[in-house]
Enzyme design. Structure first.
Site: not given
Ligand code: NAP
Length: 286
Positions: A54, A98, A121
């Site tokens: 990422k 994460q 997210d």
């Protein structure tokens, strides 16, 4: 019929080229690059690999990224204190915890703590609630990537029978809400669904997000369906999806491979969300 294979890598690259131009324009206008902070706890190699890829992808489009690597025994208090710091920082526009988190840190408490405008997210109660109410703002990246792949297949979502296998907060549920908002008729299946094949055989759009190799077999797929395989598991030393790809591609109209389908699109959408979050904070709209 042999299905069109939906190339998530190529599509992600094309969208990232376009995104790079938009990021450059934002950076010139506001004199700060969109910033993404990833928080990683412990030494899980797969999680580290995701965070690194990422960060590399962010760098390629001009998004500034920072990774906070915390020890596996970090307390919930220390983790949430870092989230508070990142919420306050003007150069951090997106915060990415994460997953999975170690048992002492409750993911729900983390998503409740993140400023909803930095929740790239889309998992905070505010953003999940907005999606459920049909007024989305920041939408989880994987479902967004799934929607782009379906559109890329040329499928018409309006009026389609869409069947989603899996009901997690990260994938299945938000995907169902996105397709519902586009006027598909949506069925959500899960581990207690009595006859999975009876549902999947009706699907013009079939999304499987379970993590069980060969769950979706040829006889469970309607000829001409668009099949999106979100699953990631390991079988015979290889990364595989939920769908029996070789057999199902003989009946489907379009299908995503694993790897190279949904995965790269998830990263591309995360970066698009980071720019959307930066715009939200700097300009009041995504
Ligand atoms: P999850 O939280 O474990 O949810 C799995 C879902 O599958 C649950 O709703 C479960 O039902 C359902 N399920 C389990 N066994 C089933 C069965 N035999 N028949 C029908 N439904 C069944 O997983 P997730 O986070 O949503 O992820 C799903 C898969 O997608 C995983 O393989 C994950 O690695 C992958 N993934 C990929 C990406 C990507 O970018 N490519 C992103 C995210 C996730 P219950 O609710 O009844 O337990």
């Amino acid at each position: 019929m042999t299905a069109k294979v939906l190339d998530g890598r190529a599509l992600a690259q094309a969208r990232s080229r376009e995104l790079a131009g938009q990021v450059a324009a934002f950076t010139a206008r506001h004199r700060v690059a969109p910033g993404l902070a990833a928080v990683l706890v412990g030494g899980d190699p797969a999680s580290k690999m995701y965070v690194d890829s990422k960060a590399r992808a962010a760098g390629r489009v001009g998004i500034r990224s920072e990774t906070f690597h915390l020890a596996g025994d970090t307390t919930a208090g220390d983790y949430l204190a870092l989230i508070d710091d990142l919420n306050r920082r003007d150069d951090v526009h997106g915060i990415l915890p994460q997953l999975p988190l170690p048992p002492q840190i409750d993911p729900q408490a983390v998503f409740e703590r993140i400023d909803p405008e930095k929740d790239v997210d889309g998992l905070s109660p505010a953003n999940a609630g907005r999606l459920a109410l049909g007024r989305p703002r920041l939408i989880p990246a994987t479902p967004l990537g799934i929607l782009v792949l379906i559109e890329h297949a040329g499928a018409s979502v309006e009026g389609a029978e869409a069947v989603i296998v899996g009901r997690s907060n990260i994938v299945g549920r938000p995907t169902a809400l996105l397709l519902l908002a586009r006027n598909a008729t949506v069925t959500i299946c899960h581990s207690r669904t009595a006859d999975l094949g009876a549902h999947t055989r009706r699907a013009g759009i079939l999304v499987s997000a379970v993590g069980e190799p060969r769950l979706i077999r040829r006889e469970m797929v309607r000829p001409g369906a668009v099949v999106i395989d979100v699953g990631n598991s390991h079988a015979g030393g290889k990364l595989v999806g939920d769908v029996d790809f070789e057999a199902v591609k003989e009946v489907a109209a379009a299908i995503t491979p694993v790897p190279g389908g949904v995965g790269p699109m998830t990263i591309a959408m995360l970066l698009e969300n980071t720019l959307a979050a930066a715009r939200l904070q700097a300009e009041g709209r995504p």
